[in-house]
Design a protein around this motif. Structure first.
Motif, PDB file in Angstrom:
ATOM      1  N   GLY A  24      32.672  -1.920 -27.862  1.00 44.31           N
ATOM      2  CA  GLY A  24      32.322  -0.741 -28.354  1.00 44.31           C
ATOM      3  C   GLY A  24      33.472   0.060 -29.310  1.00 44.31           C
ATOM      4  N   ARG A  25      34.597  -0.078 -28.555  1.00 44.11           N
ATOM      5  CA  ARG A  25      35.845   0.494 -28.962  1.00 44.11           C
ATOM      6  C   ARG A  25      36.665  -0.337 -29.954  1.00 44.11           C
ATOM      7  NH1 ARG A  25      37.429   2.713 -22.886  1.00 44.11           N
ATOM      8  NH2 ARG A  25      36.101   4.720 -22.955  1.00 44.11           N
ATOM      9  N   GLY A  26      36.219  -1.527 -30.047  1.00 46.49           N
ATOM     10  CA  GLY A  26      36.907  -2.465 -31.038  1.00 46.49           C
ATOM     11  C   GLY A  26      38.235  -3.008 -30.211  1.00 46.49           C
ATOM     12  N   GLU A  27      38.175  -2.961 -28.817  1.00 47.79           N
ATOM     13  CA  GLU A  27      39.322  -3.306 -28.204  1.00 47.79           C
ATOM     14  C   GLU A  27      39.293  -4.807 -27.703  1.00 47.79           C
ATOM     15  OE1 GLU A  27      40.321   0.962 -26.172  1.00 47.79           O
ATOM     16  OE2 GLU A  27      39.502  -0.410 -24.895  1.00 47.79           O
ATOM     17  N   ASP A  28      40.387  -5.445 -27.331  1.00 44.85           N
ATOM     18  CA  ASP A  28      40.414  -7.037 -26.805  1.00 44.85           C
ATOM     19  C   ASP A  28      39.752  -7.083 -25.547  1.00 44.85           C
ATOM     20  OD1 ASP A  28      41.544  -7.892 -29.077  1.00 44.85           O
ATOM     21  OD2 ASP A  28      43.577  -7.759 -28.363  1.00 44.85           O
ATOM     22  N   VAL A  29      39.234  -8.149 -25.166  1.00 43.17           N
ATOM     23  CA  VAL A  29      38.401  -8.150 -23.865  1.00 43.17           C
ATOM     24  C   VAL A  29      39.315  -9.300 -23.222  1.00 43.17           C
ATOM     25  CG1 VAL A  29      36.135  -7.427 -24.461  1.00 43.17           C
ATOM     26  CG2 VAL A  29      36.655  -9.821 -24.578  1.00 43.17           C
ATOM     27  N   ASP A  30      39.307  -9.207 -21.722  1.00 44.26           N
ATOM     28  CA  ASP A  30      40.286 -10.425 -21.009  1.00 44.26           C
ATOM     29  C   ASP A  30      39.243 -11.367 -20.545  1.00 44.26           C
ATOM     30  OD1 ASP A  30      41.396 -11.781 -19.217  1.00 44.26           O
ATOM     31  OD2 ASP A  30      42.401  -9.964 -17.878  1.00 44.26           O
ATOM     32  N   PRO A  31      39.517 -12.666 -21.113  1.00 41.71           N
ATOM     33  CA  PRO A  31      38.434 -13.716 -21.077  1.00 41.71           C
ATOM     34  C   PRO A  31      38.507 -14.256 -19.183  1.00 41.71           C
ATOM     35  CG  PRO A  31      40.314 -14.441 -22.192  1.00 41.71           C
ATOM     36  CD  PRO A  31      40.394 -13.125 -22.152  1.00 41.71           C
ATOM     37  N   MET A  32      39.510 -13.646 -18.704  1.00 41.43           N
ATOM     38  CA  MET A  32      39.737 -14.399 -17.141  1.00 41.43           C
ATOM     39  C   MET A  32      38.905 -13.463 -16.377  1.00 41.43           C
ATOM     40  SD  MET A  32      41.547 -16.600 -17.729  1.00 41.43           S
ATOM     41  CE  MET A  32      42.006 -17.238 -16.184  1.00 41.43           C
ATOM     42  N   ILE A  33      38.386 -12.075 -16.680  1.00 43.28           N
ATOM     43  CA  ILE A  33      37.582 -11.398 -15.825  1.00 43.28           C
ATOM     44  C   ILE A  33      36.166 -11.979 -15.616  1.00 43.28           C
ATOM     45  CG2 ILE A  33      36.860  -9.172 -15.541  1.00 43.28           C
ATOM     46  CD1 ILE A  33      39.297  -7.938 -16.783  1.00 43.28           C
ATOM     47  N   THR A  34      35.865 -12.140 -14.646  1.00 45.94           N
ATOM     48  CA  THR A  34      34.184 -12.307 -14.478  1.00 45.94           C
ATOM     49  C   THR A  34      33.216 -11.518 -15.182  1.00 45.94           C
ATOM     50  OG1 THR A  34      34.847 -13.679 -12.250  1.00 45.94           O
ATOM     51  CG2 THR A  34      32.515 -13.128 -12.647  1.00 45.94           C
ATOM     52  N   VAL A  35      32.682 -11.845 -16.147  1.00 52.46           N
ATOM     53  CA  VAL A  35      31.582 -10.765 -16.788  1.00 52.46           C
ATOM     54  C   VAL A  35      30.306 -11.548 -17.038  1.00 52.46           C
ATOM     55  CG1 VAL A  35      31.360  -9.173 -18.697  1.00 52.46           C
ATOM     56  CG2 VAL A  35      33.598  -9.460 -17.890  1.00 52.46           C
ATOM     57  N   GLU A  36      29.463 -11.631 -15.918  1.00 47.71           N
ATOM     58  CA  GLU A  36      28.440 -12.395 -16.061  1.00 47.71           C
ATOM     59  C   GLU A  36      27.440 -12.246 -17.057  1.00 47.71           C
ATOM     60  OE1 GLU A  36      28.284 -15.026 -14.172  1.00 47.71           O
ATOM     61  OE2 GLU A  36      28.350 -14.571 -11.939  1.00 47.71           O
ATOM     62  N   GLY A  37      27.254 -11.101 -17.412  1.00 47.96           N
ATOM     63  CA  GLY A  37      26.438 -10.710 -18.595  1.00 47.96           C
ATOM     64  C   GLY A  37      26.383 -11.475 -19.855  1.00 47.96           C
ATOM     65  N   VAL A  38      27.686 -11.869 -20.072  1.00 42.39           N
ATOM     66  CA  VAL A  38      28.179 -12.630 -21.360  1.00 42.39           C
ATOM     67  C   VAL A  38      27.174 -13.843 -21.416  1.00 42.39           C
ATOM     68  CG1 VAL A  38      29.918 -13.428 -23.035  1.00 42.39           C
ATOM     69  CG2 VAL A  38      30.257 -11.502 -21.769  1.00 42.39           C
ATOM     70  N   ALA A  39      27.517 -14.916 -20.515  1.00 41.31           N
ATOM     71  CA  ALA A  39      26.813 -15.901 -20.664  1.00 41.31           C
ATOM     72  C   ALA A  39      25.169 -15.785 -20.334  1.00 41.31           C
ATOM     73  CB  ALA A  39      27.141 -16.916 -19.368  1.00 41.31           C
ATOM     74  N   THR A  40      24.712 -14.766 -19.387  1.00 37.42           N
ATOM     75  CA  THR A  40      23.479 -14.579 -19.223  1.00 37.42           C
ATOM     76  C   THR A  40      22.690 -13.958 -20.284  1.00 37.42           C
ATOM     77  OG1 THR A  40      23.889 -14.067 -16.984  1.00 37.42           O
ATOM     78  CG2 THR A  40      21.800 -13.042 -17.899  1.00 37.42           C
ATOM     79  N   ALA A  41      23.309 -13.302 -21.194  1.00 40.02           N
ATOM     80  CA  ALA A  41      22.768 -12.534 -22.474  1.00 40.02           C
ATOM     81  C   ALA A  41      22.289 -13.786 -23.430  1.00 40.02           C
ATOM     82  CB  ALA A  41      23.813 -11.917 -23.326  1.00 40.02           C
ATOM     83  N   ARG A  42      23.406 -15.005 -23.491  1.00 42.48           N
ATOM     84  CA  ARG A  42      22.739 -16.041 -24.397  1.00 42.48           C
ATOM     85  C   ARG A  42      21.761 -16.835 -23.785  1.00 42.48           C
ATOM     86  NH1 ARG A  42      27.624 -19.863 -25.132  1.00 42.48           N
ATOM     87  NH2 ARG A  42      26.117 -21.788 -25.121  1.00 42.48           N
ATOM     88  N   ALA A  43      22.000 -17.081 -22.551  1.00 44.14           N
ATOM     89  CA  ALA A  43      20.894 -17.902 -21.655  1.00 44.14           C
ATOM     90  C   ALA A  43      19.446 -17.293 -21.828  1.00 44.14           C
ATOM     91  CB  ALA A  43      21.204 -17.857 -20.329  1.00 44.14           C
ATOM     92  N   VAL A  44      19.286 -16.020 -21.789  1.00 45.21           N
ATOM     93  CA  VAL A  44      18.108 -15.277 -21.499  1.00 45.21           C
ATOM     94  C   VAL A  44      17.642 -15.219 -23.086  1.00 45.21           C
ATOM     95  CG1 VAL A  44      18.674 -12.591 -21.665  1.00 45.21           C
ATOM     96  CG2 VAL A  44      16.888 -13.337 -20.251  1.00 45.21           C
ATOM     97  N   THR A  45      18.436 -15.071 -24.111  1.00 40.95           N
ATOM     98  CA  THR A  45      17.897 -14.994 -25.434  1.00 40.95           C
ATOM     99  C   THR A  45      17.397 -16.411 -25.764  1.00 40.95           C
ATOM    100  OG1 THR A  45      19.525 -13.437 -25.878  1.00 40.95           O
ATOM    101  CG2 THR A  45      18.576 -14.629 -27.799  1.00 40.95           C
ATOM    102  N   GLU A  46      17.812 -17.501 -25.350  1.00 41.72           N
ATOM    103  CA  GLU A  46      17.512 -18.761 -25.527  1.00 41.72           C
ATOM    104  C   GLU A  46      15.929 -18.892 -24.903  1.00 41.72           C
ATOM    105  OE1 GLU A  46      21.890 -21.080 -26.033  1.00 41.72           O
ATOM    106  OE2 GLU A  46      20.532 -21.407 -24.189  1.00 41.72           O
ATOM    107  N   TRP A  47      15.915 -18.613 -23.560  1.00 42.61           N
ATOM    108  CA  TRP A  47      14.752 -18.688 -22.839  1.00 42.61           C
ATOM    109  C   TRP A  47      13.886 -17.890 -23.327  1.00 42.61           C
ATOM    110  CZ3 TRP A  47      14.639 -16.504 -17.320  1.00 42.61           C
ATOM    111  CH2 TRP A  47      13.807 -17.122 -16.382  1.00 42.61           C
TER     112      TRP A  47
END
Ligand SMILES: NC(=O)C1=CN([C@@H]2O[C@H](COP(=O)(O)OP(=O)(O)OC[C@H]3O[C@@H](n4cnc5c(N)ncnc54)[C@H](OP(=O)(O)O)[C@@H]3O)[C@@H](O)[C@H]2O)C=CC1
Ligand SMILES: O=C(CO)COP(=O)(O)O
Length: 320
Positions: free
Chosen positions: A258-281
């Motif tokens: 929301g703030r336009g800041e970078d995100v750290d890809p090493m942190i476990t953020v389960e909602g990212v993959a789940t958003a994609r999975a749930v949208t396909e499903w």
């Protein structure tokens, strides 16, 4: 004795809490160096720095050395669960496997308990989920969780063994409702973080939580979940926690977007993959999940946070 497989923040916190009951807790990590480090320092500085690991937490990298029959709490991120079970399921054999992760597998569209049922057919699948930050559990703050197991007798035994002075365990047989509530609330937390990051205020967040909860119910009920499970700790309870606290990694991920800041890809953020999975499903099941779909696009970089907001606001007006 109880085994906890996966020495992330949550597995470590559960080990610390369960150690209060006096029995030995076996905490397994995949990396021998990590195990040696924890043995030497009696801390998990990589994943949960601060709390001391009591002496009755036994640290190991040898998954084959687990005593037969003791329950295994599996605390690895959702997108690694299937691979973990394929690698170790046969070694672990027939025993209760309690999933401690939240999400939906990108490839199979299965939740944690369903993944255990499919990929470790000898195991008895269960799931432990609900509103609980690892740091709260590890520091002894009171926390309530849901243990869902389709076999109610086995569920009762697990409920007894996983209860500690600070951890109150409620029981359910609705594994579908428990796993979908825990998975989907992370997606809505990203949306709420993004709206706060954009400066939209608390009223917008309340709207997203409410409409997000409607999406959670829509999908879960279609999959056979019980409505009361969605209203409980694993659904509404965890949604309320994760959408309102900066201790949540999913919420913080949304804030950064929301703030336009970078995100750290090493942190476990389960909602990212789940958003994609749930949208396909949801598309396969013809279920309308506009917030989840927008979060999937936002996380993939297909939309900016401002465009994501516009996508949601410009939808046709409808009955609540
Ligand atoms: N943290 C929290 O407050 C809570 C987390 N949860 C859930 O718990 C799950 C785990 O999260 P959390 O503990 O925070 O994650 P962390 O990011 O703290 O740690 C993840 C752990 O999983 C290990 N791991 C990853 N892949 C594998 C694998 N294939 N085999 C064995 N171990 C593996 C990592 O090992 P390595 O370090 O070697 O990579 C690491 O120890 C998530 O689904 C999360 O939603 C639930 C409630 C609260
Ligand atoms: O699931 C959690 C709280 O119940 C932890 O949330 P995060 O994974 O967003 O940190």
């Amino acid at each position: 004795m109880i085994a906890i497989l996966g020495s992330g923040a949550f597995g470590t916190a559960l080990a610390i809490s369960l150690a209060q009951n006096g029995g030995d807790i076996l905490l397994w990590a995949q990396d021998p160096d990590h195990v040696a480090e924890m043995r030497n320092t009696r801390q998990n500085t990589r994943r949960l720095p601060g709390p001391r690991l009591p002496d009755n937490i036994l640290l190991t990298d040898d998954i084959g050395a687990l005593p037969a029959d003791i329950p295994a709490l599996i605390s690895v991120p959702m997108q690694t669960l299937r691979g973990f079970l394929d690698d170790h399921g046969a070694t672990l054999g027939a025993r209760p496997f309690v999933a401690c992760c939240k999400g939906i597998d990108l490839e199979t569209h299965l939740g944690p308990a369903e993944t255990i049922a499919r990929h470790a057919p000898d195991a008895l699948p269960a799931i432990l989920t609900g509103p609980s930050f690892a740091t709260d559990i590890a520091t002894g703050l009171p926390t309530a969780l849901t243990l869902a197991c389709a076999d109610d007798d086995a569920g009762k035994t697990l409920q007894q063994s996983l209860t500690t002075p600070n951890l109150r365990i409620y029981r359910s047989t609705d594994t579908t409702g428990a796993e979908l509530g825990g998975a989907l609330k992370n997606v809505i937390a990203i949306a709420c973080g993004a709206s706060i990051g954009l400066g939209l205020g608390d009223s917008a967040r309340a709207a997203l939580m409410t409409r997000g909860f409607a999406e959670m119910q829509r999908l879960a009920l279609k999959r056979g979940a019980r409505p009361e499970t969605l209203m409980g700790l694993s659904g509404f309870g965890d949604l309320a926690l994760t959408c309102t606290s900066e201790l949540s990694r999913n919420y913080r991920h949304g804030l950064a977007l929301g703030r336009g800041e970078d995100v750290d890809p090493m942190i476990t953020v389960e909602g990212v993959a789940t958003a994609r999975a749930v949208t396909e499903w949801a598309a396969e099941l013809a279920i309308d999940m506009p917030i989840c779909a927008t979060v999937a696009d936002l996380c993939a970089g297909h939309l900016s946070a401002a465009e994501a907001l516009q996508t949601l606001l410009s939808r046709p007006l409808k009955e609540e």
